[in-house]
Scaffold this motif. Sequence first.
Motif, PDB file in Angstrom:
ATOM      1  N   ALA A   1      14.569 -18.404  39.036  1.00  0.00           N
ATOM      2  CA  ALA A   1      15.119 -19.633  38.397  1.00  0.00           C
ATOM      3  C   ALA A   1      16.063 -19.464  38.773  1.00  0.00           C
ATOM      4  CB  ALA A   1      15.791 -18.485  37.097  1.00  0.00           C
TER       5      ALA A   1
ATOM      6  N   LEU B   1      14.144 -22.236  35.187  1.00  0.00           N
ATOM      7  CA  LEU B   1      12.828 -22.547  34.978  1.00  0.00           C
ATOM      8  C   LEU B   1      12.310 -23.481  34.829  1.00  0.00           C
ATOM      9  CD1 LEU B   1      13.593 -18.692  33.504  1.00  0.00           C
ATOM     10  CD2 LEU B   1      11.979 -19.331  36.028  1.00  0.00           C
TER      11      LEU B   1
ATOM     12  N   THR C   1       4.986 -17.674  31.569  1.00  0.00           N
ATOM     13  CA  THR C   1       5.982 -18.729  32.654  1.00  0.00           C
ATOM     14  C   THR C   1       4.631 -17.984  33.701  1.00  0.00           C
ATOM     15  OG1 THR C   1       7.437 -18.612  33.725  1.00  0.00           O
ATOM     16  CG2 THR C   1       6.948 -16.269  32.696  1.00  0.00           C
TER      17      THR C   1
END
Length: 380
Positions: free
Chosen positions: A362, A190, A352
């Motif tokens: 991810a 990530l 995020t």
Amino acid sequence: MQTRRRGATAATVLRSVLDHGPVARSTIARLTGLSPAAVTRQYAELADRGLVREVDERRVPRATVGRPHVPVDIDVDRYAVCGVHIAVPHTTLSLVDLRGRVLHQEREPHRARTPEAVFERVLARFPAFLERAGAGRTPLGVGLATGGWVDPERGVVVRHSQLGWRDVPAREALRPLGLPVHVESHGRALARAEQLFGDQRTRSSMVHLFVGNVVDAAIATGGAVHHGPRSASGDVAHLRLEGSTASCPCGRRGCFQATVSDRAVAERAADAGLIPEPSLPLLLDLARARDAAAVALLRERARHVGRAAGLLLDVINPEVLVVAEAGVVHVPECLAEVRAQVGDRAAAVVPTSFGRDVLSVAAGSVVLDAIYGSPLDLCA
Ligand SMILES: [Zn+2]
């Protein structure tokens, strides 16, 4: 040597197209400092492989009259990458385009959590998933992401304590899919996705904190994500938190993961009678409907997350702290709480960039990182 340099130049051109596309080749030369001839040559190689293409120039404003500069962009229609994300309760299969956007994802709860059972289901589901999701795109590879300690060099999940996995040869397990398989910890994946497709400030320095059933930290400086020996970096599960008495399987109290994991917070909510069963999605729904007790529980979690982040930030002092935690993404008070705890120890605190798609991004990014790192190798 010559080949390696050519590969690096191709990667520079491809990254520039990713950042600025649609963009004229002459502009890429100016932005990268490469000669126009080198850009043209590398562009041609990338176009041969189907990674980039010319786009209709009416879609971008013409800066000058005279000889047309046909803009180019990432070709997102020809290829895609597949993601396999293994979480504590479920496995998510995904198809992600070359700009890191999730095209399709399907989640299935584990029937059993042994590595054999989980990978058997992935292999069984995969062909039909690709059939449904593919939409004519050719998959370039499979990225596997999971929490805990993952060694991408060996393709092994070294330790995932909540799944009870140790030294699981994940790359080997997915080999029957017949595609190149790349394996990485989801925290680092990530962080890399954020550098490639998300907030560009993360390219200078970042601490990335993932909080789900597993907590993971990733640290990046100078555009690269830190791995450490055997890729063991990032384990913050047993960081001691001031003000927490949660008991941890390690035998101590107040460990970060035991205090803030999805499971721990959902159990607290169920014990308090807020939700009928310990489920974080139920608690989130309640908080988004502005239930005060639900918001308060998530704020408490955010306060712990902010404190844990503060411990890391004191040492690392990064440009950006990125938090991948459901409350911070969906409940404004939670982001405010983390920011209050962090204070001025990071120049920016952001959620995020990938919202609900975080698990799929991810996994897909594990392959995309390899493609953007050496595009000529991957699609020879
Ligand atoms: Zn512990």
